[in-house]
Design an enzyme around this catalytic site. Sequence first.
Site, PDB file in Angstrom:
ATOM      1  N   HIS A 322      37.410  34.182  31.670  1.00  0.00           N
ATOM      2  CA  HIS A 322      36.921  35.381  30.979  1.00  0.00           C
ATOM      3  C   HIS A 322      36.141  36.200  32.008  1.00  0.00           C
ATOM      4  O   HIS A 322      35.841  37.481  31.316  1.00  0.00           O
ATOM      5  CB  HIS A 322      36.301  34.994  29.814  1.00  0.00           C
ATOM      6  CG  HIS A 322      37.204  34.723  28.768  1.00  0.00           C
ATOM      7  ND1 HIS A 322      37.989  33.371  28.688  1.00  0.00           N
ATOM      8  CD2 HIS A 322      37.565  35.440  27.408  1.00  0.00           C
ATOM      9  CE1 HIS A 322      38.576  33.257  27.498  1.00  0.00           C
ATOM     10  NE2 HIS A 322      38.671  34.502  26.855  1.00  0.00           N
ATOM     11  N   GLY A 323      35.657  35.504  32.662  1.00  0.00           N
ATOM     12  CA  GLY A 323      34.545  36.468  33.610  1.00  0.00           C
ATOM     13  C   GLY A 323      33.792  35.597  34.732  1.00  0.00           C
ATOM     14  O   GLY A 323      33.786  34.457  34.651  1.00  0.00           O
TER      15      GLY A 323
END
Length: 474
Positions: A322-323
Amino acid sequence: MIFTSGIFLVFFVVVYGVYWALLRGQRARIVWLLAASQVFYGWWDWRFLALMWVAILTSHVAGLAIERGYRPRLAMGISIALMLGILAVFKYFNFFVDSAALLLGSLGLSPSEHVLSIILPVGISFYTFQAISYVVDVWRRDIHAERSVLDTATYISFFPQLVAGPIVRAADFLPQLQAPKRFESVDFLVGAKLFLVGFIYKAIFSDNISPFVDRVYADVAAFDNHTLAMATLGFYAQIYFDFAGYSIMAIGIARMFGYRLMRNFNYPYLSASITEFWRRWHISLSSWLRDYLYIPLGGNRGGEAKRSRNLMITMLLGGLWHGASWNFVVWGGLHGSALTVHKEFSKLRQRFLPAGLVPPLLGIALAWMVTQFFVYLTWIPFRAADFGDTAEVLRGVFQMRHDTGLTRAAIPYALLIAPIAIDTFVVGLSAGRRLADRLPAWRHTVAACAMGAVMAFLLFMMPLEVSSFIYFQF
């Protein structure tokens, strides 16, 4: 190009009209879809089209090599390594450098940091995962390698789901790509209905909540405990309406072109366990992680300890997907831990808790409250900028800060609570969600006109400033 922007509506009308006006067969339509997808992605920054084509050509060539027996294991390994390498450079290079610098600094060393200014290409995680799944599926003999690079390129770059999913499997999409298409009014009606629902989720609900959430989370130390708790509730609603809105719009757009994409959300805030939550939330990602990471690691085989290990590795990497932030790793780790605990608790409950001791409705209600409170709390590290902000918000939620004199930001409670409650408990529990599929043909025109009127009203009501989708950053 954002689905809720005026330029996209113009783009869609042109692409859709030409698509169905082409009379030379399916190949001409595929060429047109591929060209439109390149324009759609290149609208943000045309230079990153090269990266997407690296993924397309790498997966296409690898698929052919694997099927024809040209050192298939090596072909699969090189292609996956290349695609993950590109993802690592563009998404995680600075994260790895910063993390190494912090580690060395904690050991008393002073490393020289060389950090590049790298822009994260929109949607790189999504189309990379699609390309990897294609290569692996050919290796597993689940599908045949695609002979036409045109079809491979259209599969990976199909514009409705290109930048934020749902993650599409080649086995589901390629047969549809090769099948002849003809205009069906029911496809248009159902697709338009889905697009309208997604548009409401994003433009009416998410975009009206996001300014409040962004303002508070930009400076969490400046706001009182009540505001921090409400901003977190706002994000609980915002991320659902934002991401589910994009997915539903993508599915609706694809349906209008004659393609059916998998459902990506199934009312996750109805979940009464964390396991159920992950069966309902971002279904295309959770199933991808299960099939291409969890099961190859061993899945449930080898005993409880190995199953727990496999769950944690999967969720930690899912969080990092996700990041490039340790907050996402923490978020993934918390969900991995919760999944492990839930599986152990389920076994203990069956063994030691007598049937009928807790009334079924009460048990479901309690399980739902515990699950949703856990999800609510774990959205804090997902949204917060760093560990310090995460700790500050957690202290605020649990009323552990002295907040006298701090700012209290206001937002209508109905805007935070009513949409998510109605969508979850009224729409989510309704059995009539597919009514449009059963409408008699003569009513299609009336329904389409009604949806057009609703769309015009929504365009009038939506905020003047269009917000980007949250998952564009992933």
